[in-house]
Write an enzyme that holds these catalytic residues in place. Structure first.
Site, mmCIF file in Angstrom:
data_model
loop_
_atom_site.group_PDB
_atom_site.id
_atom_site.type_symbol
_atom_site.label_atom_id
_atom_site.label_comp_id
_atom_site.label_asym_id
_atom_site.label_seq_id
_atom_site.Cartn_x
_atom_site.Cartn_y
_atom_site.Cartn_z
ATOM 1 N N ASN A 1 -15.950 9.861 -7.215
ATOM 2 C CA ASN A 1 -15.174 8.790 -6.570
ATOM 3 C C ASN A 1 -14.063 8.326 -7.505
ATOM 4 O O ASN A 1 -12.909 8.159 -7.097
ATOM 5 C CB ASN A 1 -16.048 7.585 -6.231
ATOM 6 N N HIS B 1 -24.076 3.649 -2.190
ATOM 7 C CA HIS B 1 -24.203 3.803 -3.646
ATOM 8 C C HIS B 1 -22.959 3.296 -4.369
ATOM 9 O O HIS B 1 -21.858 3.258 -3.813
ATOM 10 C CB HIS B 1 -24.462 5.261 -4.008
ATOM 11 N N ARG C 1 -26.771 9.751 -7.142
ATOM 12 C CA ARG C 1 -25.992 8.522 -7.070
ATOM 13 C C ARG C 1 -26.631 7.496 -6.133
ATOM 14 O O ARG C 1 -26.541 6.290 -6.381
ATOM 15 C CB ARG C 1 -24.541 8.815 -6.664
ATOM 16 N N GLU D 1 -25.077 12.665 1.788
ATOM 17 C CA GLU D 1 -23.688 12.518 2.225
ATOM 18 C C GLU D 1 -23.299 13.684 3.141
ATOM 19 O O GLU D 1 -23.967 14.731 3.159
ATOM 20 C CB GLU D 1 -22.772 12.483 0.980
ATOM 21 N N HIS E 1 -24.949 6.923 1.517
ATOM 22 C CA HIS E 1 -23.583 7.339 1.247
ATOM 23 C C HIS E 1 -22.610 6.851 2.316
ATOM 24 O O HIS E 1 -23.014 6.458 3.408
ATOM 25 C CB HIS E 1 -23.542 8.869 1.162
#
Length: 232
Positions: free
Chosen positions: A17, A11, A62, A89, A184
């Site tokens: 992030n 993503h 995401r 994730e 992820h």
């Protein structure tokens, strides 16, 4: 004759992030940069004439939104998109929502790196009554609570990712389909570790940047015959 292709897309950059915060199963959306990375990923697939037959994503926005933006840029929004929490994730436990530099200072660099980049070391778990537990999220209400983690190592993440890959994805590749997975950093690292037979030692230095695309081509025996990393 067509060949099976597996297209892996991490993503685009998320808001966490961007802020250097551990995200894990926290459902944080894309940043403006992440939206742009998803658009560029779609244009890269178009440039390379790669049009998926089916799309898989995690349950996290995401990854879902990266796939949606990518497919819109590709002008290829009609294909089926299947989602599973098993592609989520890695669960970062009590580190979720915390600044990475603060965590490093608290635990020390050795422990920090062992958890973040290592294979079988998990972060501290969430307490069962922690508000951050996904058991409090209604979208996981029908999942057995025993399957919902309070923390995970990369080894734990790999187990659930490979279960889903075996249950749902391999059959599509065996049909000579082009399969897109939007997921992820760690769920994709876990899958790549298996596909390329990367050792527990070497996986420490392997990373997939946000928005990057990896394309594997398989022969009829499901052996990789080509790998390409698409770079904008």
């Amino acid at each position: 004759m067509s060949k099976a292709r597996l297209v892996l897309v991490r993503h685009g950059q998320s808001i966490y992030n961007q802020k250097n915060i551990f995200t894990g199963w926290t459902d944080i959306d894309l940043s403006e940069q992440g939206i742009d990375e998803a658009k560029k990923a779609g244009l890269l697939l178009k440039k390379n004439n790669i049009y998926p037959d089916i799309c898989f994503t995690s349950w996290l926005n995401r990854a879902i939104h990266t796939a949606q933006i990518l497919l819109k840029e590709l002008e290829w929004e009609h294909i089926d998109s299947l989602r599973s929490y098993k592609l989520n994730e890695r669960h970062y436990g009590d580190w979720q929502g915390r600044d990475k530099d603060e965590v490093k200072n608290e635990y020390g660099e050795e422990k920090f790196l062992a958890v973040r980049r290592g294979y079988d070391v998990a972060p501290p778990p969430l307490k069962p009554n922690d508000a951050r537990c996904v058991s409090n999220d209604k979208k996981y209400a029908n999942i057995d609570k025993k399957l919902l983690p309070l923390n995970e190592s990369l080894k734990d993440t790999k187990k659930r990712v490979l279960e889903y890959y075996s249950e749902q994805i391999i059959s599509k590749l065996q049909e000579q389909k082009t399969v897109l997975i939007s997921a992820h950093g760690n769920s994709l690292r876990a899958l790549v570790m298996e596909l390329e037979q990367i050792s527990e030692t070497n996986i420490v230095s392997f990373e997939i940047p946000t928005g990057e695309i990896i394309v594997y081509t398989f022969d009829c025996d499901m052996k990789i015959i080509e790998k390409n990393v698409l770079i904008g």
